[in-house]
Design an enzyme around this catalytic site. Sequence first.
Site, PDB file in Angstrom:
ATOM      1  N   ASN A  93     -11.895  38.108 129.345  1.00 17.95           N
ATOM      2  CA  ASN A  93     -13.116  38.720 129.870  1.00 17.95           C
ATOM      3  C   ASN A  93     -14.298  37.866 129.385  1.00 17.95           C
ATOM      4  OD1 ASN A  93     -14.097  39.819 127.298  1.00 17.95           O
ATOM      5  ND2 ASN A  93     -12.368  41.246 127.455  1.00 17.95           N
TER       6      ASN A  93
ATOM      7  N   ARG B 256     -14.521  27.188 119.888  1.00 15.86           N
ATOM      8  CA  ARG B 256     -13.754  26.027 120.368  1.00 15.86           C
ATOM      9  C   ARG B 256     -14.581  24.980 121.108  1.00 15.86           C
ATOM     10  NH1 ARG B 256      -9.225  26.457 117.313  1.00 15.86           N
ATOM     11  NH2 ARG B 256      -8.347  28.548 117.450  1.00 15.86           N
TER      12      ARG B 256
ATOM     13  N   THR C  14      -3.747  30.241 121.822  1.00 14.37           N
ATOM     14  CA  THR C  14      -3.070  31.541 121.753  1.00 14.37           C
ATOM     15  C   THR C  14      -3.327  32.285 120.431  1.00 14.37           C
ATOM     16  OG1 THR C  14      -1.017  30.419 121.111  1.00 14.37           O
ATOM     17  CG2 THR C  14      -1.261  30.998 123.432  1.00 14.37           C
TER      18      THR C  14
ATOM     19  N   MET D 196       9.930  26.011 127.689  1.00 14.88           N
ATOM     20  CA  MET D 196      10.368  24.610 127.587  1.00 14.88           C
ATOM     21  C   MET D 196      11.697  24.379 128.304  1.00 14.88           C
ATOM     22  SD  MET D 196       9.514  22.661 124.117  1.00 14.88           S
ATOM     23  CE  MET D 196       8.500  21.211 124.224  1.00 14.88           C
ATOM     24  N   ARG D 197      12.395  25.491 128.592  1.00 15.30           N
ATOM     25  CA  ARG D 197      13.655  25.327 129.327  1.00 15.30           C
ATOM     26  C   ARG D 197      13.398  24.749 130.719  1.00 15.30           C
ATOM     27  NH1 ARG D 197      15.600  30.785 129.956  1.00 15.30           N
ATOM     28  NH2 ARG D 197      13.646  31.363 128.997  1.00 15.30           N
TER      29      ARG D 197
ATOM     30  N   ARG E  80      -6.756  36.680 120.126  1.00 19.70           N
ATOM     31  CA  ARG E  80      -5.976  37.873 120.413  1.00 19.70           C
ATOM     32  C   ARG E  80      -6.524  38.726 121.544  1.00 19.70           C
ATOM     33  NH1 ARG E  80      -6.174  38.738 114.122  1.00 19.70           N
ATOM     34  NH2 ARG E  80      -7.952  37.389 114.546  1.00 19.70           N
TER      35      ARG E  80
ATOM     36  N   ARG F  30      15.180  20.867 122.010  1.00 17.44           N
ATOM     37  CA  ARG F  30      13.720  20.668 122.137  1.00 17.44           C
ATOM     38  C   ARG F  30      13.020  20.580 120.776  1.00 17.44           C
ATOM     39  NH1 ARG F  30      12.143  26.758 124.268  1.00 17.44           N
ATOM     40  NH2 ARG F  30      12.717  27.830 122.363  1.00 17.44           N
TER      41      ARG F  30
ATOM     42  N   GLN G  48      -3.438  26.589 119.451  1.00 15.55           N
ATOM     43  CA  GLN G  48      -4.810  26.964 119.057  1.00 15.55           C
ATOM     44  C   GLN G  48      -5.343  28.073 119.975  1.00 15.55           C
ATOM     45  OE1 GLN G  48      -7.152  23.336 118.992  1.00 15.55           O
ATOM     46  NE2 GLN G  48      -5.668  22.299 117.744  1.00 15.55           N
TER      47      GLN G  48
HETATM   48  C1  LIG Z   1     -12.236  24.270 113.704  1.00 15.17           C
HETATM   49  C2  LIG Z   1     -11.137  25.287 113.528  1.00 15.17           C
HETATM   50  C3  LIG Z   1     -10.132  25.061 112.613  1.00 15.17           C
HETATM   51  C4  LIG Z   1      -9.117  26.012 112.426  1.00 15.17           C
HETATM   52  N1  LIG Z   1      -8.136  25.736 111.518  1.00 15.17           N
HETATM   53  C5  LIG Z   1      -7.151  26.650 111.308  1.00 15.17           C
HETATM   54  C6  LIG Z   1      -6.103  26.413 110.369  1.00 15.17           C
HETATM   55  O1  LIG Z   1      -6.057  25.370 109.730  1.00 15.17           O
HETATM   56  N2  LIG Z   1      -5.149  27.352 110.217  1.00 15.17           N
HETATM   57  C7  LIG Z   1      -5.164  28.531 110.908  1.00 15.17           C
HETATM   58  O2  LIG Z   1      -4.284  29.380 110.720  1.00 15.17           O
HETATM   59  N3  LIG Z   1      -6.119  28.781 111.816  1.00 15.17           N
HETATM   60  C8  LIG Z   1      -7.117  27.883 112.034  1.00 15.17           C
HETATM   61  N4  LIG Z   1      -8.079  28.133 112.965  1.00 15.17           N
HETATM   62  C9  LIG Z   1      -7.957  29.362 113.765  1.00 15.17           C
HETATM   63  C10 LIG Z   1      -8.917  30.467 113.297  1.00 15.17           C
HETATM   64  O3  LIG Z   1      -8.775  30.750 111.939  1.00 15.17           O
HETATM   65  C11 LIG Z   1      -8.679  31.759 114.106  1.00 15.17           C
HETATM   66  O4  LIG Z   1      -7.443  32.330 113.778  1.00 15.17           O
HETATM   67  C12 LIG Z   1      -8.678  31.541 115.595  1.00 15.17           C
HETATM   68  O5  LIG Z   1      -9.731  30.712 115.986  1.00 15.17           O
HETATM   69  C13 LIG Z   1      -8.803  32.908 116.296  1.00 15.17           C
HETATM   70  O6  LIG Z   1     -10.146  33.327 116.231  1.00 15.17           O
HETATM   71  P1  LIG Z   1     -10.576  34.725 115.615  1.00 15.17           P
HETATM   72  O7  LIG Z   1     -10.097  34.896 114.222  1.00 15.17           O
HETATM   73  O8  LIG Z   1     -12.058  34.854 115.806  1.00 15.17           O
HETATM   74  O9  LIG Z   1      -9.791  35.824 116.416  1.00 15.17           O
HETATM   75  P2  LIG Z   1      -9.718  36.348 117.922  1.00 15.17           P
HETATM   76  O10 LIG Z   1      -8.312  36.725 118.105  1.00 15.17           O
HETATM   77  O11 LIG Z   1     -10.338  35.383 118.884  1.00 15.17           O
HETATM   78  O12 LIG Z   1     -10.534  37.677 117.858  1.00 15.17           O
HETATM   79  C14 LIG Z   1     -11.934  37.773 118.110  1.00 15.17           C
HETATM   80  C15 LIG Z   1     -12.596  38.603 117.027  1.00 15.17           C
HETATM   81  O13 LIG Z   1     -12.020  39.910 117.029  1.00 15.17           O
HETATM   82  C16 LIG Z   1     -11.963  40.398 115.684  1.00 15.17           C
HETATM   83  N5  LIG Z   1     -10.554  40.614 115.306  1.00 15.17           N
HETATM   84  C17 LIG Z   1      -9.461  40.299 116.043  1.00 15.17           C
HETATM   85  N6  LIG Z   1      -8.344  40.698 115.414  1.00 15.17           N
HETATM   86  C18 LIG Z   1      -8.730  41.227 114.243  1.00 15.17           C
HETATM   87  C19 LIG Z   1      -8.049  41.804 113.153  1.00 15.17           C
HETATM   88  N7  LIG Z   1      -6.712  41.891 113.104  1.00 15.17           N
HETATM   89  N8  LIG Z   1      -8.766  42.284 112.121  1.00 15.17           N
HETATM   90  C20 LIG Z   1     -10.116  42.214 112.115  1.00 15.17           C
HETATM   91  N9  LIG Z   1     -10.841  41.662 113.118  1.00 15.17           N
HETATM   92  C21 LIG Z   1     -10.163  41.185 114.170  1.00 15.17           C
HETATM   93  C22 LIG Z   1     -12.597  39.336 114.806  1.00 15.17           C
HETATM   94  O14 LIG Z   1     -13.986  39.630 114.680  1.00 15.17           O
HETATM   95  C23 LIG Z   1     -12.391  38.077 115.629  1.00 15.17           C
HETATM   96  O15 LIG Z   1     -13.303  37.032 115.326  1.00 15.17           O
HETATM   97  C24 LIG Z   1      -9.108  27.214 113.175  1.00 15.17           C
HETATM   98  C25 LIG Z   1     -10.116  27.434 114.120  1.00 15.17           C
HETATM   99  C26 LIG Z   1     -11.122  26.501 114.306  1.00 15.17           C
HETATM  100  C27 LIG Z   1     -12.207  26.766 115.321  1.00 15.17           C
END
Ligand SMILES: Cc1cc2nc3c(=O)[nH]c(=O)nc-3n(C[C@H](O)[C@H](O)[C@H](O)COP(=O)(O)OP(=O)(O)OC[C@H]3O[C@@H](n4cnc5c(N)ncnc54)[C@H](O)[C@@H]3O)c2cc1C
Length: 247
Positions: A192, A203, A87, A99-100, A90, A176, A85
């Site tokens: 940051n 989160r 990682t 895991m090794r 981005r 594993r 979750q």
């Molecule tokens: C309660 C909960 C349930 C979830 N369930 C699932 C699930 O079932 N399956 C699943 O796959 N994921 C799930 N997620 C993960 C979620 O969909 C996001 O992928 C993850 O939280 C990363 O957050 P983010 O998309 O805001 O991206 P971050 O990587 O944290 O980026 C921060 C912000 O930068 C911008 N950004 C970054 N990269 C891009 C890009 N390529 N294009 C456009 N804008 C960008 C966006 O505004 C983004 O919000 C869940 C998350 C939560 C909190």
Amino acid sequence: MRVRLLEATDNPEELICRGARNDYMSDWVGDQSFDEAMAGVDGDTIEDQKANFLAKLLKRGHYGPFEHPSATFAIEGMSRSCMAQLTRHRHASFDVQSMRYVAFDDVDPADVEEGEMVVTPPSAIDPDWVGRNQKNSDVNAATIEEREAVFRRSVRQSVEDYQELLDLGMPPEDARFVLPIGTEVNVVVTLNPRSLMHVADMRAAADAQWEIRDLTEQLLDLAAEWCPHTFDYYEAEMKHRKNRLAP
Ligand SMILES: Cc1cc2nc3c(=O)[nH]c(=O)nc-3n(C[C@H](O)[C@H](O)[C@H](O)COP(=O)(O)OP(=O)(O)OC[C@H]3O[C@@H](n4cnc5c(N)ncnc54)[C@H](O)[C@@H]3O)c2cc1C
């Protein structure tokens, strides 16, 4: 799970202010003392000026300057599920223990069964625990005992099978595959303040899973010591805003 601050930018909030003051002055910030750069900002002391200015930036959604400082945290004993979750975010940098280097061979399967090296979710042992996706909150003592027994049996079986596969000469990187997703891992993450606030928006929210919420709360506590004005404001005014991605 334990979390420690490994390293962080000195005077992070001064740096944020300097970055943002650059945007609003004709002089070059590189030539100015911090007091000079903050001239004209409300506040009786430089500390008040800093607090007021940072709050103003956050209130306006001027988040860019909060990307200049960074902090690196060491996390011990998170599950691989929680690591997956974390990682997903981005705008953070990671090092993940391979895991090794996670050896079960000198650990007694009975200790693994009791929670060593594999995270035990509270819903496996606590009858009062209510999970975010729990359909039935009516869990009696017998059910939780049974749940715990099945959980621990399954973990122990996986670890014993893993050991047996290694004994049969299977390479650790393949053996594993049978280990539980709750297997502990140590992670180093650099964020940051802006990216940490974004992670916390998602989160620390009520619908996030308990383990990543716990991690996020620990990160926020450490961040509040590092960047006090910023994270005090975040805690008081911004936390629990739902997926507020950007201004
Ligand atoms: C309660 C909960 C349930 C979830 N369930 C699932 C699930 O079932 N399956 C699943 O796959 N994921 C799930 N997620 C993960 C979620 O969909 C996001 O992928 C993850 O939280 C990363 O957050 P983010 O998309 O805001 O991206 P971050 O990587 O944290 O980026 C921060 C912000 O930068 C911008 N950004 C970054 N990269 C891009 C890009 N390529 N294009 C456009 N804008 C960008 C966006 O505004 C983004 O919000 C869940 C998350 C939560 C909190």
